[in-house]
Write a protein that holds these residues in place. Structure first.
Motif, PDB file in Angstrom:
ATOM      1  N   ALA A  19       0.842  -1.200   0.000  1.00  0.00           N
ATOM      2  CA  ALA A  19       0.000   0.000   0.000  1.00  0.00           C
ATOM      3  C   ALA A  19       0.879   1.253   0.000  1.00  0.00           C
ATOM      4  CB  ALA A  19      -0.923  -0.012   1.207  1.00  0.00           C
ATOM      5  N   ARG A  20       1.950   1.216   0.788  1.00  0.00           N
ATOM      6  CA  ARG A  20       2.847   2.376   0.856  1.00  0.00           C
ATOM      7  C   ARG A  20       3.531   2.626  -0.486  1.00  0.00           C
ATOM      8  NH1 ARG A  20       4.626   3.877   5.904  1.00  0.00           N
ATOM      9  NH2 ARG A  20       5.611   5.570   4.743  1.00  0.00           N
ATOM     10  N   LEU A  21       3.995   1.523  -1.110  1.00  0.00           N
ATOM     11  CA  LEU A  21       4.721   1.670  -2.379  1.00  0.00           C
ATOM     12  C   LEU A  21       3.776   2.109  -3.502  1.00  0.00           C
ATOM     13  CD1 LEU A  21       7.110  -1.424  -2.213  1.00  0.00           C
ATOM     14  CD2 LEU A  21       7.603   0.953  -1.598  1.00  0.00           C
ATOM     15  N   MET A  22       2.552   1.613  -3.430  1.00  0.00           N
ATOM     16  CA  MET A  22       1.553   2.011  -4.424  1.00  0.00           C
ATOM     17  C   MET A  22       1.311   3.521  -4.337  1.00  0.00           C
ATOM     18  SD  MET A  22      -2.083   0.080  -4.797  1.00  0.00           S
ATOM     19  CE  MET A  22      -1.468  -1.564  -4.732  1.00  0.00           C
ATOM     20  N   ALA A  23       1.256   4.023  -3.107  1.00  0.00           N
ATOM     21  CA  ALA A  23       1.033   5.463  -2.903  1.00  0.00           C
ATOM     22  C   ALA A  23       2.227   6.263  -3.432  1.00  0.00           C
ATOM     23  CB  ALA A  23       0.806   5.746  -1.421  1.00  0.00           C
ATOM     24  N   VAL A  24       3.434   5.724  -3.238  1.00  0.00           N
ATOM     25  CA  VAL A  24       4.638   6.407  -3.741  1.00  0.00           C
ATOM     26  C   VAL A  24       4.581   6.489  -5.275  1.00  0.00           C
ATOM     27  CG1 VAL A  24       7.144   6.162  -4.025  1.00  0.00           C
ATOM     28  CG2 VAL A  24       6.104   5.805  -1.770  1.00  0.00           C
ATOM     29  N   ALA A  25       4.176   5.380  -5.915  1.00  0.00           N
ATOM     30  CA  ALA A  25       4.072   5.370  -7.385  1.00  0.00           C
ATOM     31  C   ALA A  25       3.017   6.377  -7.839  1.00  0.00           C
ATOM     32  CB  ALA A  25       3.730   3.964  -7.878  1.00  0.00           C
ATOM     33  N   ALA A  26       1.868   6.395  -7.137  1.00  0.00           N
ATOM     34  CA  ALA A  26       0.791   7.315  -7.510  1.00  0.00           C
ATOM     35  C   ALA A  26       1.258   8.766  -7.390  1.00  0.00           C
ATOM     36  CB  ALA A  26      -0.428   7.067  -6.635  1.00  0.00           C
ATOM     37  N   ASP A  27       2.000   9.065  -6.322  1.00  0.00           N
ATOM     38  CA  ASP A  27       2.533  10.427  -6.138  1.00  0.00           C
ATOM     39  C   ASP A  27       3.448  10.817  -7.290  1.00  0.00           C
ATOM     40  OD1 ASP A  27       1.231  10.886  -3.841  1.00  0.00           O
ATOM     41  OD2 ASP A  27       2.946  10.509  -2.492  1.00  0.00           O
ATOM     42  N   ALA A  28       4.162   9.821  -7.830  1.00  0.00           N
ATOM     43  CA  ALA A  28       5.086  10.092  -8.940  1.00  0.00           C
ATOM     44  C   ALA A  28       4.366   9.970 -10.289  1.00  0.00           C
ATOM     45  CB  ALA A  28       6.267   9.123  -8.876  1.00  0.00           C
ATOM     46  N   ASP A  29       3.047   9.722 -10.226  1.00  0.00           N
ATOM     47  CA  ASP A  29       2.240   9.611 -11.437  1.00  0.00           C
ATOM     48  C   ASP A  29       2.681   8.449 -12.326  1.00  0.00           C
ATOM     49  OD1 ASP A  29       0.023  10.578 -12.546  1.00  0.00           O
ATOM     50  OD2 ASP A  29       0.951  12.268 -13.614  1.00  0.00           O
ATOM     51  N   LEU A  30       3.022   7.345 -11.682  1.00  0.00           N
ATOM     52  CA  LEU A  30       3.499   6.172 -12.428  1.00  0.00           C
ATOM     53  C   LEU A  30       2.658   4.954 -12.063  1.00  0.00           C
ATOM     54  CD1 LEU A  30       7.381   6.443 -11.960  1.00  0.00           C
ATOM     55  CD2 LEU A  30       6.105   6.775 -14.093  1.00  0.00           C
ATOM     56  N   PRO A  31       2.464   4.027 -13.015  1.00  0.00           N
ATOM     57  CA  PRO A  31       1.790   2.784 -12.637  1.00  0.00           C
ATOM     58  C   PRO A  31       2.647   1.962 -11.674  1.00  0.00           C
ATOM     59  CG  PRO A  31       2.483   2.707 -14.953  1.00  0.00           C
ATOM     60  CD  PRO A  31       2.792   4.090 -14.440  1.00  0.00           C
ATOM     61  N   PHE A  32       1.980   1.247 -10.761  1.00  0.00           N
ATOM     62  CA  PHE A  32       2.678   0.384  -9.806  1.00  0.00           C
ATOM     63  C   PHE A  32       2.447  -1.055 -10.253  1.00  0.00           C
ATOM     64  CE2 PHE A  32       2.492  -2.124  -5.792  1.00  0.00           C
ATOM     65  CZ  PHE A  32       3.806  -1.952  -5.407  1.00  0.00           C
ATOM     66  N   ILE A  33       3.544  -1.795 -10.453  1.00  0.00           N
ATOM     67  CA  ILE A  33       3.408  -3.172 -10.942  1.00  0.00           C
ATOM     68  C   ILE A  33       3.963  -4.156  -9.927  1.00  0.00           C
ATOM     69  CG2 ILE A  33       4.179  -4.836 -12.715  1.00  0.00           C
ATOM     70  CD1 ILE A  33       3.875  -1.417 -13.866  1.00  0.00           C
ATOM     71  N   ALA A  34       3.063  -5.000  -9.414  1.00  0.00           N
ATOM     72  CA  ALA A  34       3.476  -6.056  -8.483  1.00  0.00           C
ATOM     73  C   ALA A  34       3.038  -7.378  -9.109  1.00  0.00           C
ATOM     74  CB  ALA A  34       2.820  -5.856  -7.132  1.00  0.00           C
ATOM     75  N   PRO A  35       3.983  -8.126  -9.685  1.00  0.00           N
ATOM     76  CA  PRO A  35       3.615  -9.398 -10.328  1.00  0.00           C
ATOM     77  C   PRO A  35       2.940 -10.337  -9.325  1.00  0.00           C
ATOM     78  CG  PRO A  35       5.896  -8.811 -10.817  1.00  0.00           C
ATOM     79  CD  PRO A  35       5.412  -7.856  -9.772  1.00  0.00           C
ATOM     80  N   PRO A  36       2.147 -11.307  -9.821  1.00  0.00           N
ATOM     81  CA  PRO A  36       1.542 -12.270  -8.903  1.00  0.00           C
ATOM     82  C   PRO A  36       2.614 -12.895  -8.017  1.00  0.00           C
ATOM     83  CG  PRO A  36       1.124 -12.855 -11.216  1.00  0.00           C
ATOM     84  CD  PRO A  36       1.894 -11.588 -11.219  1.00  0.00           C
ATOM     85  N   LEU A  37       2.236 -13.230  -6.779  1.00  0.00           N
ATOM     86  CA  LEU A  37       3.233 -13.662  -5.807  1.00  0.00           C
ATOM     87  C   LEU A  37       4.107 -14.818  -6.308  1.00  0.00           C
ATOM     88  CD1 LEU A  37       4.268 -12.872  -3.131  1.00  0.00           C
ATOM     89  CD2 LEU A  37       2.773 -14.566  -2.077  1.00  0.00           C
TER      90      LEU A  37
END
Ligand code: KG4
Ligand code: ZN
Length: 360
Positions: free
Chosen positions: A289-307
């Motif tokens: 959640a924290r990293l997703m917010a960091v990506a959103a702040d930078a206006d970039l998509p956040f990609i987390a591949p399936p586990l």
């Protein structure tokens, strides 16, 4: 137009013996099968991966996982166009077992052999899973690795920073052990933290005062140990609430430093297409959640591949092998197993080699 190639991938650099079959052409690649045989039970009594036990288990299981991967993909060895294998970095006995198995297969089949850097496998996974275009930022966070990589192409990596001591997964595992929770520690700490107060213990955020994107987790681990010892000295033991609060505080501290350093890494790299994560620790919901917010702040998509593709697997090795083959790079039977193999040879070496092997 490039015809589709079928690649058999092998992975044995830590405590997972894996084989996968992948088919890909000029565009997308498809995972036909991905088999991962873990060794957690073999190492459980020792509190960490025992390299000799791991190497022997890899040597015993490699044939089996290859057979299973071929069967699950419904292909025969004669339909394989090339063999890709992790040639490092990692625990040398395991890497050797994989490289020797791959050499045998490549020689027997008369097919090309490709030595793959394990970290490149992780770093290129968002291209396989999401078709992410270069250049992007990758944060690798697992039990053995922790680094920020700018990925400009299949063989073009710039390390922007990394841990100077432990990997975060190692720290999660250690904190779980010192609180008497189960292994692997990450999921146990995350579950315990749900009932915890992250603000109760004043835990450090190491290296935030230092410019750049290097990280450190050993001081945080030691601070958690001290907090536990203080509680034991004061009250003779730990309550469930103490454990929950310590887990929550520790998890929050890890998420804080990774989020702050990620924002710093992104800020210094204009023109990126996205921010991607890989590694077992990326399963942590608070961290995600924290990293997703960091990506959103930078206006970039956040990609987390399936586990299953974030953690160690052979599909990522087959995919990195496919890209190397398409670029015309193959190895011969002199391919060596490398305990250390930095992706970015220009970057200064990182200090430290944890229980899961060299961090390159
Ligand atoms: O990538 P991985 O499966 O293996 C290697 O380290 O190569 O990562 C395993 C690590 C372990 O240290 C485990 O405790 C951690 O990932 N981990 C987590 C979580 N799930 C796994 N750490 C924090 N939160 C989680 N939910
Ligand atoms: Zn890995």
């Amino acid at each position: 137009m490039t015809t589709a190639l079928t690649i058999l991938g092998l992975e044995s650099s830590c405590d997972d013996t894996a084989a996968a079959v992948l088919r890909g052409g000029a565009g997308a690649a498809a995972i036909l099968s991905s088999i991962v045989a873990g060794q957690t039970d073999l190492h459980a009594a020792f509190g960490g991966v025992v390299p000799e036990i791991a190497a022997r288990a890899h040597a015993e299981k490699l044939d089996l996982v290859v057979e299973q991967a071929l069967a699950a993909a419904d292909v025969t060895l004669s339909q394989i166009d090339a063999i890709a294998v992790t040639a490092g970095p990692g625990l040398i006995g395991g890497v050797l077992a994989g490289v020797m198995a791959a050499k045998g297969l490549a020689m027997g089949l008369g097919k090309p052999l490709i030595g793959v850097n394990h970290l490149a496998g992780h770093a290129l996974t968002p291209v396989l899973t999401d078709g992410l275009a270069f250049p992007y930022l990758m944060l690798l966070v697992s039990g053995g690795h922790c680094q920020f990589l700018r990925v400009d192409g299949p063989e073009a990596f710039t390390r922007l920073g990394g841990t100077i001591d432990d990997a975060p997964g190692e720290a999660f595992d250690k904190v779980a052990r010192l609180l008497g929770l189960s292994q692997p520690g990450g999921p146990a700490v995350e579950a315990a933290a749900l009932a915890g107060d992250a603000t109760r213990f004043d835990l450090p955020r190491p290296l935030l005062d230092r410019p750049g994107c290097d990280l450190s987790f050993s001081g945080l681990k030691t601070a958690a140990l001290r907090a536990r010892d203080d509680l034991v000295a004061a009250q003779g033991g730990l309550s469930a609430q103490d454990r929950a609060d310590l887990c929550a505080g520790f998890q929050e501290a890890v998420a804080d430093v990774l989020a702050i350093k990620s924002a710093r890494a992104l800020a210094g790299q204009p023109g990126l297409t996205g921010f991607a994560v890989a590694g077992g620790v990326a399963a942590n919901r608070i961290l995600r959640a924290r990293l997703m917010a960091v990506a959103a702040d930078a206006d970039l998509p956040f990609i987390a591949p399936p586990l299953a593709l974030c953690t160690d697997n052979a599909a990522m090795i087959a995919f990195a092998g496919l890209l190397a083959l398409q670029a015309g790079r193959t190895d011969d039977l002199t391919l060596s197993a490398r305990p250390r193999w930095p992706l970015d040879i220009e970057a200064a070496p990182l200090i430290g080699s944890g229980k899961k092997g060299a961090k390159a």
